[in-house]
Design a protein around this motif. Structure first.
Motif, PDB file in Angstrom:
ATOM      1  N   TYR A 125      13.619  21.549   6.194  1.00 33.07           N
ATOM      2  CA  TYR A 125      14.684  20.727   7.302  1.00 33.07           C
ATOM      3  C   TYR A 125      14.839  20.175   8.465  1.00 33.07           C
ATOM      4  N   SER A 204      21.082  21.663  13.549  1.00 35.16           N
ATOM      5  CA  SER A 204      20.443  21.447  12.560  1.00 35.16           C
ATOM      6  C   SER A 204      21.162  20.431  11.419  1.00 35.16           C
ATOM      7  N   THR A 206      21.536  19.811   8.631  1.00 33.94           N
ATOM      8  CA  THR A 206      22.293  20.366   7.694  1.00 33.94           C
ATOM      9  C   THR A 206      23.692  20.601   8.255  1.00 33.94           C
ATOM     10  N   GLU A 209      25.830  17.614   9.340  1.00 32.15           N
ATOM     11  CA  GLU A 209      26.290  17.027   8.022  1.00 32.15           C
ATOM     12  C   GLU A 209      27.242  18.119   6.689  1.00 32.15           C
ATOM     13  N   ARG A 210      27.218  19.268   6.733  1.00 35.36           N
ATOM     14  CA  ARG A 210      28.285  20.203   5.857  1.00 35.36           C
ATOM     15  C   ARG A 210      30.044  20.572   7.114  1.00 35.36           C
ATOM     16  N   ASN A 233      12.495  25.512   5.219  1.00 41.93           N
ATOM     17  CA  ASN A 233      13.738  25.432   4.805  1.00 41.93           C
ATOM     18  C   ASN A 233      14.349  27.130   5.114  1.00 41.93           C
ATOM     19  N   TYR A 271      20.813  27.006   1.736  1.00 44.71           N
ATOM     20  CA  TYR A 271      21.005  26.507   3.262  1.00 44.71           C
ATOM     21  C   TYR A 271      23.292  25.416   3.667  1.00 44.71           C
ATOM     22  N   GLY A 272      23.355  26.284   4.005  1.00 45.52           N
ATOM     23  CA  GLY A 272      25.238  25.095   3.822  1.00 45.52           C
ATOM     24  C   GLY A 272      25.844  24.513   2.617  1.00 45.52           C
ATOM     25  N   LYS A 274      24.843  23.819   0.164  1.00 43.12           N
ATOM     26  CA  LYS A 274      24.653  22.452  -0.795  1.00 43.12           C
ATOM     27  C   LYS A 274      24.058  22.934  -2.166  1.00 43.12           C
TER      28      LYS A 274
END
Length: 315
Positions: A125, A204, A206, A209-210, A233, A271-272, A274
């Motif tokens: 990531y 991050s 990620t 985005e979350r 990751n 993670y997150g 997803k």
């Protein structure tokens, strides 16, 4: 008299043994034998909230329980450091770490790699430096004299890698930044940027985005100033004290979970929160070490100095 004394001692010993009960059951999940839950400790990844992080990973451990019969007690640590200390103090059997915090626990002899998530063939990531969309900052070098928000000093993508992006442009965070703000989560740093409290933030992609998906951030308020090199990751790890047969069971089940009958692919999360394609259990750990050569300069002395700088900014 001697016989009566022996009988009394025998009865006393039997009573003590009965009071102590039977030895703890192993987490084998076989038959009707009661099981002891494996203790899972997660770094807080959802704005520092316990419920959000737990919701990310509970489906995964429920699926793993279905596949193995093992039982898991999933909890969230108050910070990255708390999860490291929890594993090293023997209070966790499994932990989800950030890449940097995993290396810290591993190098202290507390943890070993269990698995790393993979999606579309990738096990990496990215971190980013973010500014407001309306900012006049167009390059990383223009962060000199500005204010920056970063995450926990144990975090790879909200601390170490953003610092590496500064270093690449010869910006010394101790002397060149006007002020530094440290938070316990990526989201807190991004929120500080959105509210105008700082000029830039590290997090991050990620987590960014979350936060957008959850409605906490407005994408139109942000611009990615720079993106890091790829980062392994965040891994799942096991305690070195866990029995070898339990470790083997976990690795085999995690590696096949995506194709296990009765397991919904939607429950394989990472993670997150997803969805991920699968977990890789045969991962070359040398890749983790190689990736962190880029942030080896972020040692304990630099962390301490940055913590002092951030503390001074709060006064």
């Amino acid at each position: 008299m001697a016989n009566r004394l022996r009988l009394w001692l025998l009865a006393f010993c039997m009573a003590v043994l009965a009071a102590c009960g039977s030895p703890p059951a192993s987490n084998s999940g076989s038959g009707n034998t009661p099981v002891q839950p494996l203790r899972v400790l997660l770094i807080p990844a959802d704005g520092g909230t316990e419920d959000g992080t737990k919701a990310d990973f509970k489906p995964l451990f429920d699926a793993l329980s279905h596949a193995t019969g093992l039982v898991f007690d999933v909890r969230v640590g108050q910070s990255y450091a708390a999860v490291i200390e929890g594993m090293c103090a023997g209070h966790a059997d499994i932990a989800w770490f950030g890449p940097v915090s995993y290396i810290e626990a591993r190098d202290r002899g507390c943890a070993e790699l269990l698995a790393i998530e993979e999606t579309a063939g990738s096990t990496t990531y990215y971190a980013g430096l973010f500014v407001r969309a309306s900012s006049d900052i167009q390059t990383v070098s223009q962060l000199s004299g500005r204010t920056l928000a970063l995450g926990s000093s144990h975090s790879a993508s909200s601390f170490a890698y953003p610092l590496a992006l500064l270093k690449a442009e010869n910006i010394d965070p101790l002397t060149d930044l006007k002020a530094l703000r440290l938070n316990e989560s990526h989201t807190q740093s991004l929120m500080a940027l959105q509210s105008g409290d700082v000029d830039a933030a590290g997090a991050s992609l990620t987590s960014f985005e979350r936060a957008l998906n959850q409605g906490g951030l407005d994408a139109s308020n942000f611009r990615i100033l720079a993106r890091s090199d790829s980062i392994p990751n965040p891994p799942l790890a096991v305690s070195r004290k866990l029995p070898e047969d339990v470790k083997a069971t976990l690795r085999e089940a995690l590696g096949k979970l995506h194709e296990t009958a009765g397991v919904d692919p939607a429950t394989i999360r990472g993670y997150g929160g997803k969805r991920v394609d699968r977990y890789v259990t045969q991962f070359d750990e040398a890749e983790i070490d190689e990736a962190f050569e880029a942030v080896a300069f972020v040692d304990d002395d630099l962390k301490a100095a940055l913590l002092r700088k951030a503390s001074g900014a709060k006064k």
